[in-house]
Design a protein around this motif. Structure first.
Motif, PDB file in Angstrom:
ATOM      1  N   GLN A 218       0.818  -1.211   0.000  1.00 40.03           N
ATOM      2  CA  GLN A 218       0.000   0.000   0.000  1.00 40.03           C
ATOM      3  C   GLN A 218       0.850   1.260   0.000  1.00 40.03           C
ATOM      4  O   GLN A 218       0.523   2.243  -0.668  1.00 40.03           O
TER       5      GLN A 218
ATOM      6  N   ILE B  45      -2.403   1.854  -3.137  1.00 33.44           N
ATOM      7  CA  ILE B  45      -3.690   1.162  -3.130  1.00 33.44           C
ATOM      8  C   ILE B  45      -3.576  -0.068  -2.248  1.00 33.44           C
ATOM      9  O   ILE B  45      -2.483  -0.588  -2.010  1.00 33.44           O
TER      10      ILE B  45
ATOM     11  N   ASP C 220      -5.602  -4.541 -11.454  1.00 29.85           N
ATOM     12  CA  ASP C 220      -6.218  -4.129 -10.197  1.00 29.85           C
ATOM     13  C   ASP C 220      -7.479  -4.917  -9.860  1.00 29.85           C
ATOM     14  O   ASP C 220      -8.257  -4.510  -9.003  1.00 29.85           O
TER      15      ASP C 220
END
Length: 249
Positions: free
Chosen positions: A168, A173, A224
């Motif tokens: 992260q 993310i 993703d």
């Protein structure tokens, strides 16, 4: 008592419990209880009779459709029933008595983890707490000893949490779901710290296999995309426990 008793008995019990756990997997994310009221059709909400509730057999006999309204029965029902039956069968092949029942319980709850994570990307904390409590109880009848289990619980949670934290910070993310480190910690409580690396490796291989299959069947895969890594950990953890029990017998 004949040798086949425990595999067959636990497979049958697993199928029966799987029928209930499938209902839990469908109702829990929607905030509905599976503990109250009679079993009802998912489509029309009519009460189901005993003949509609025979694990696996009812689904096959009715060709995957509800007798009451003809609606398609969610495949999750037979999948969870079959998974729990298989988990019980395998537990009975490696152990007997209370040990086999405890091992099977781990497998049955992991099937519920897989069902919830694969369909909802959600592993509720109460389920993890039950699994953790059973893991501590298992120390009384299964190897490894409590010390290795406690280290495994800490190492399992800490290692995945650290990986998720670093990812992260680098990517900006979230790379792991919040329940994944908790589940890996629970697996460490069951297996001890020594089995964590092979479980993590096998889970990663399962995940790569799923991605490869999706690509081969023409489904788009983005970098993703959210994947149910908790489900992959669960798939890897149960055979690891079975192997560990078998080798220690």
């Amino acid at each position: 008592m004949s040798d086949p008793f425990w595999p067959l008995a636990l497979a049958a019990l697993g199928a029966i419990l799987g029928s209930f756990l499938a209902t839990v997997a469908i109702r829990w994310p929607a905030g509905r209880s599976a503990l109250t009221g009679r079993s009802a059709c998912d489509a029309c909400d009519r009460a189901l009779s005993a003949v509609d509730l025979i694990p696996l057999i009812s689904f096959a006999a009715n060709r995957g459709r509800a007798r009451c309204c003809g609606a398609a029965i969610p495949a999750l029902h037979w999948q969870v029933e079959a998974g729990c039956a298989l988990a019980g069968l395998l537990a009975g092949l490696v152990a007997s008595g209370g040990a086999a029942l405890l091992i099977a319980s781990f497998g049955w709850l992991l099937v519920l983890v897989i069902a919830l994570d694969a369909t909802e990307l959600w592993i509720p904390d109460p389920l993890l707490i039950i699994l953790a409590a059973l893991g501590i109880i298992a120390a009384a009848v299964l190897t490894p000893a409590m010390g290795e289990r406690i280290i495994g619980g800490i190492a399992g949670f800490g290692s995945l949490w650290l990986i998720g934290f670093i990812y992260q910070r680098l990517r900006g993310i979230e790379g792991l779901g919040g329940a994944d480190p908790k589940l890996f910690g629970v697996i460490g409580l069951w297996l001890g710290w020594r089995m964590l690396p092979p479980v993590l490796l096998l889970a990663a291989m399962v995940g790569l296999g799923v991605v490869a299959w999706r690509m081969m069947t023409g489904r788009a895969v983005a970098r993703d995309d959210a994947l149910p890594f908790g489900a992959y950990l669960a798939v890897a953890a149960y055979p690891a426990l079975l192997l560990m029990v078998r080798l220690s017998a």
